[in-house]
Structure formats: structure tokens, C-alpha cells
Design an enzyme around this catalytic site. Structure first.
Site, PDB file in Angstrom:
ATOM      1  N   ASP A  67       1.008  -1.317  -0.074  1.00 27.17           N
ATOM      2  CA  ASP A  67       0.011   0.183   0.052  1.00 27.17           C
ATOM      3  C   ASP A  67       0.903   1.294   0.186  1.00 27.17           C
ATOM      4  O   ASP A  67       0.319   2.388  -0.124  1.00 27.17           O
ATOM      5  CB  ASP A  67      -0.995  -0.046   1.090  1.00 27.17           C
ATOM      6  CG  ASP A  67      -0.239  -0.274   2.391  1.00 27.17           C
ATOM      7  OD1 ASP A  67       0.817  -0.975   2.762  1.00 27.17           O
ATOM      8  OD2 ASP A  67      -0.854   0.404   3.525  1.00 27.17           O
ATOM      9  N   HIS A 262      -4.663   6.972   6.035  1.00 31.99           N
ATOM     10  CA  HIS A 262      -4.147   5.458   6.202  1.00 31.99           C
ATOM     11  C   HIS A 262      -5.177   4.616   6.876  1.00 31.99           C
ATOM     12  O   HIS A 262      -4.773   4.107   7.912  1.00 31.99           O
ATOM     13  CB  HIS A 262      -2.769   5.313   6.621  1.00 31.99           C
ATOM     14  CG  HIS A 262      -2.132   4.035   6.424  1.00 31.99           C
ATOM     15  ND1 HIS A 262      -2.427   3.003   7.602  1.00 31.99           N
ATOM     16  CD2 HIS A 262      -1.481   3.393   5.534  1.00 31.99           C
ATOM     17  CE1 HIS A 262      -1.660   2.020   7.238  1.00 31.99           C
ATOM     18  NE2 HIS A 262      -1.177   1.907   6.022  1.00 31.99           N
TER      19      HIS A 262
END
Ligand code: ZN
Length: 301
Positions: A67, A262
């Protein structure tokens, strides 16, 4: 040109969701562009956000989980396809060199741009440009992770009224600035301190010294808050922060603008991150990041 803003390209941890792309952030800092942690899909998010390959001068990777880095393959190929006319410098933890190399050369393409690989081996200064110095600090995550901090050196702002009152004009202003004194007038008498701006990027870590050091006194802190406070044990076990932990760090460090991002896909209500950040005592400007949001740096102190 003095645009300083964060362009949010993606805000999802681990896996993208219907509303969140994998991580990705471009910091515009005067004429420079710094791309942080391009996750999968970053190339398309750049298009949607109006960010061109030409806008990227530097790439900073905190660590090699997908990610934060899967987008490198596409972004690097795009930089070469578009024949970006300047070199690009890439920073990433040195222990992940093999991952960077694989992503850089994931498939065949024609290399047209010089990409300088400058791995991070320890805490400290990485580089200087005309308007900032770049530092890295080690974080605490299951794989080696570094956060980044930009520091613009303090300068002095000349005050036209005071200069005029003392009869200093034209080339004499430059002479005074260089010498610190001219005809009995000192620089302090006709100028004031212009504090440099500071920015920190803290991604994938549990609480540790590096988090506090990076956040100290910054104008803008972009920091992960993967979890909500009720899942603090999960956060600590997996090397992440909660909204309350991130906000307490920011409050103690006198951060002016806090950007939380996030987020784990387990949560559906972004407002809860804001509520927990406020409950933790952060009173400054607060942004809960959304994909494609642009967040200007606060005005100078
Ligand atoms: Zn992550």
C-alpha cells in the site's frame, strides 16, 4: 511560484476500497514535487488530481508494503514515457533495495530519465534543496520504516518602512543583508525573523521516539491513524497508530495542521477519527484525508 500544498492521491491502508485508493500523496513545495508512498493505482489518481509525471522531482518511500510502494512500477514507467526533463531522486529504506529494484524494472520499457537511488541507511539529513532540507527518522513497524521531515531554514524578512526611515534603498538593501550592518544600521533593526516552514510525513509505525521527533513543531503533519482508539491493542500489535495516539503526538508537538490518513477498511465513518482526535486534545487545524483532497500548508507564522 510559491505553492505549498498536499495533494491526497489515496487514503486506504492495506487494500483499496470503493471510496479510497491505496495511499499516495504529492507535496507541492514551491516549484518542486515530492511523491510519498505511491500505492497501487497512483498513476490514475495522479491523472484525476491533475498531477503530471513532470511534477515529480523526488520520491520518498517509508517502507515496502504494497500500500506504500506498488505504484512505483507504474509511476516510474510514466516518468520515462513522458520523458520528464529533470532527474528524479528516490529515497527508501536501504534494507528494501531489492524491492525497489524489482518495482523499477517490473516490466520492459525504455529508460529516458535519470532516477537517482538514494537509500536511507540511518537517521539524519538526506539532502538539501534551495528551499528545504530533507531528514529521515526510523519508525517502528514489522518491516523497516522511515518517516520524513522537510525543514525550510529560518530567514529574515526585510521591512520596507523601517528601511525607508533609515534611508536604505536599492542595492544598499542587498549590501546590508550580506554584511549584517551598513552605515551603522544593523539587519535586526530593519527586518524580522521569518520562521521556515516544516512538514512531516509519518507512515506505518507504532508510537516511538521517531514519531515525536518528526512531528516536533511542524506546520503540517501527515500521519497514519489506521485504527480507532478502541482497537489500540490491534494497532500496537501490528505496528500502527490510533486516531487518539496520532492526535496526542500532534498536540504535544505543537503541530498547526494535522492530517489523519491511512485508514483501515474496517471503519465506515470518517467523522469518528475527527471526534477521537479532538477528544485526545488536539486543538489545531484538523483534516481527515479524503482521496483527491488538496490541503494548503498553513500561512507562515
Ligand atoms: Zn500501510
Amino acid at each position: 511560484m510559491s505553492v505549498r500544498e498536499l495533494v491526497v492521491l489515496g487514503t486506504a491502508s492495506q487494500v483499496p476500497t470503493r471510496h479510497r485508493n491505496h495511499n499516495g500523496y504529492l507535496l507541492r513545495w514551491d516549484g518542486q514535487g515530492l511523491l510519498f508512498d505511491p500505492g497501487e493505482g497512483t498513476q490514475r489518481q495522479m491523472l484525476r488530481a491533475g498531477v503530471a509525471a513532470h511534477d515529480i522531482n523526488r520520491i520518498c518511500i517509508t517502507h515496502f508494503h504494497g500500500d506504500h510502494s506498488l505504484g512505483l512500477a507504474g509511476v516510474i514507467q510514466r516518468i520515462n514515457l513522458d520523458r520528464v526533463p529533470h532527474p528524479v531522486t528516490a529515497h527508501y529504506p536501504a534494507s528494501g533495495e531489492r524491492f525497489f529494484d524489482r518495482l523499477r524494472y517490473a516490466t520492459a520499457y525504455r529508460e529516458t530519465v535519470r532516477i537517482a537511488q538514494r537509500p536511507v541507511v540511518e537517521d539524519g539529513e538526506l539532502d538539501r534543496s534551495t528551499s528545504y532540507l530533507l531528514e529521515a527518522r526510523k519508525l517502528s513497524h514489522p518491516v523497516e520504516s522511515y518517516g520524513y521531515r522537510l525543514v525550510e531554514p529560518d530567514a529574515r524578512r526585510m521591512l520596507p518602512d523601517l528601511l525607508a526611515a533609515r534611508g536604505i534603498a536599492g542595492p544598499d538593501i542587498g549590501r546590508l543583508q550580506r554584511a549584517g550592518e551598513l552605515n551603522g544600521v544593523t539587519l535586526d533593526e530593519v527586518s524580522e525573523l521569518r520562521p521556515g516552514q516544516r512538514f512531516a510525513f509519518v507512515m506505518d509505525t507504532r508510537l516511538c521516539d521517531g514519531v515525536h521527533a518528526l512531528a516536533e513543531g511542524v506546520d503540517m503533519l501527515v500521519i497514519e491513524s489506521t485504527f480507532l482508539d478502541e482497537d489500540v491493542q490491534l494497532a500496537t500489535d501490528h505496528g500502527h497508530l490510533t486516531a487518539g495516539q496520532a492526535a496526542r503526538v500532534a498536540a504535544e508537538a505543537n503541530v498547526r495542521h494535522l492530517v489523519l490518513t491511512h485508514f483501515s477498511q474496517r471503519y465506515t465513518d470518517p467523522d469518528e477519527f475527527a471526534r477521537q482526535a479532538r477528544a485526545a486534545g488536539f486543538a489545531g487545524e484538523l483534516t481527515i484525508a479524503r482521496d483527491l483532497l488538496r490541503v494548503p500548508l498553513p500561512k507562515r507564522r
